[in-house]
Design a protein around this motif. Sequence first.
Motif, short mmCIF file in Angstrom:
data_model
loop_
_atom_site.label_atom_id
_atom_site.label_comp_id
_atom_site.label_asym_id
_atom_site.label_seq_id
_atom_site.Cartn_x
_atom_site.Cartn_y
_atom_site.Cartn_z
N ALA A 71 -3.72 -2.85 0.05
CA ALA A 71 -2.84 -3.27 -1.05
C ALA A 71 -1.92 -4.41 -0.61
O ALA A 71 -1.66 -5.34 -1.39
N PHE A 72 -1.44 -4.37 0.64
CA PHE A 72 -0.66 -5.51 1.14
C PHE A 72 -1.51 -6.77 1.12
O PHE A 72 -1.05 -7.84 0.73
N ARG A 315 -8.78 -1.43 -8.53
CA ARG A 315 -8.71 -0.07 -8.00
C ARG A 315 -7.41 0.17 -7.26
O ARG A 315 -6.79 1.24 -7.40
N LEU A 316 -6.98 -0.80 -6.47
CA LEU A 316 -5.75 -0.64 -5.71
C LEU A 316 -4.53 -0.52 -6.61
O LEU A 316 -3.58 0.20 -6.30
N TRP A 317 -4.55 -1.22 -7.73
CA TRP A 317 -3.46 -1.06 -8.70
C TRP A 317 -3.38 0.38 -9.18
O TRP A 317 -2.32 0.99 -9.24
N GLU A 318 -4.54 0.93 -9.52
CA GLU A 318 -4.57 2.30 -10.04
C GLU A 318 -4.25 3.33 -8.97
O GLU A 318 -3.57 4.33 -9.25
N ASP A 319 -4.69 3.10 -7.73
CA ASP A 319 -4.58 4.11 -6.69
C ASP A 319 -3.31 4.00 -5.84
O ASP A 319 -2.84 5.01 -5.30
N VAL A 320 -2.76 2.81 -5.72
CA VAL A 320 -1.61 2.60 -4.83
C VAL A 320 -0.35 2.25 -5.59
O VAL A 320 0.72 2.81 -5.32
N VAL A 321 -0.44 1.33 -6.53
CA VAL A 321 0.78 0.85 -7.22
C VAL A 321 1.18 1.81 -8.33
O VAL A 321 2.33 2.30 -8.35
N LYS A 322 0.29 2.07 -9.22
CA LYS A 322 0.62 2.86 -10.41
C LYS A 322 1.23 4.23 -10.09
O LYS A 322 2.19 4.65 -10.76
N PRO A 323 0.73 4.97 -9.10
CA PRO A 323 1.29 6.29 -8.83
C PRO A 323 2.76 6.30 -8.40
O PRO A 323 3.42 7.34 -8.50
#
Length: 328
Positions: A71-72, A315-323
């Motif tokens: 994500a970084f 995918r990273l937005w959904e799995d890392v940012v959004k939560p």
Amino acid sequence: MAATTTAMGPAMSDGEGWYDPTKIWTTLLTNRGYFAGLLVLNHSLRKHRSRYRLKVMVTRDVERDEDFMRAFAAAGIPTIVIDKIEPAPRDGKVYKGTWEKLAPWGFTEYERVVLLDSDQIILQNIDDMMTMDIPEGWIVSTHACTCNPRKLPHYSKDWIPENCAYTAANQETGEPAPIVEGSSPENHHLLNSGTVALRPSREQADALMRALDEHPGVPYMRFSDQDLLAAVYRGRWRPLPYAYNALKPMRACHARLWRDEDVKILHYILDKPWQSRAFDQADPVQAMHRLWWDEFAEVEREWREDAADDPEKARLWEDVVKPVVAQE
């Protein structure tokens, strides 16, 4: 205090060469919970056309979180992996704290480092922090606000408005009260480590580590890194106006001093804006959360535009940012 720089992800849209590589902004992340704050901090620095890059310090635990590291990279934010920093045990006990914030003193590959907190938002260009005078062996920071408007019981009993350095500041110009040994109230010697400008050196880094292990006050330091800095740099730190680290409660408890148009760095201490989309617009402190959410909307729009052609970024937005961001 070993550190490894990992330049991850593509160059910013400005172009990698646009940045001055001799100086950096840095902030510390130890878990996913502050990632949204980091994205807003980075976006707001870019928005105000900083000539210097933000590099995020991450712990070894974060380095092992593969999706977090991806994500970084997706955000185009380079990482600096740092080792754990903690004081030597005292009577068999180790005193926990955000001691990793002391790592930048050892970043001797840079002429200057400005330490920021990831729950800040930049509202004006602050590149002057990279060129302002810092005497050898000194740091530049801002006073701690010691008003304790929430009357938190674990704060010191002398944290009252009468002792606060911002009460003594010039209420018209915002100029900080000078620190005079022997005559300034004790609280005027306290700093807030949300914004610190420094010139890295091995000598200063070693001195900090010795103080961490040997200073008798370490077991009693409520605010860990910033209390240690205030002790080590007593008489050797220059206060900046509040605008460089405007703690959000000050908009109410220092209303005479605060001017919205002067604020350069807004610091969301205590409750974080990303924890809830509901806030009281009529409250002078809570109303400041709107600025963060407006900036985050820009971050989300840019990320989703890129993700339209990049399934991994989506995918990273959904799995890392959004939560870690409140959805309602």
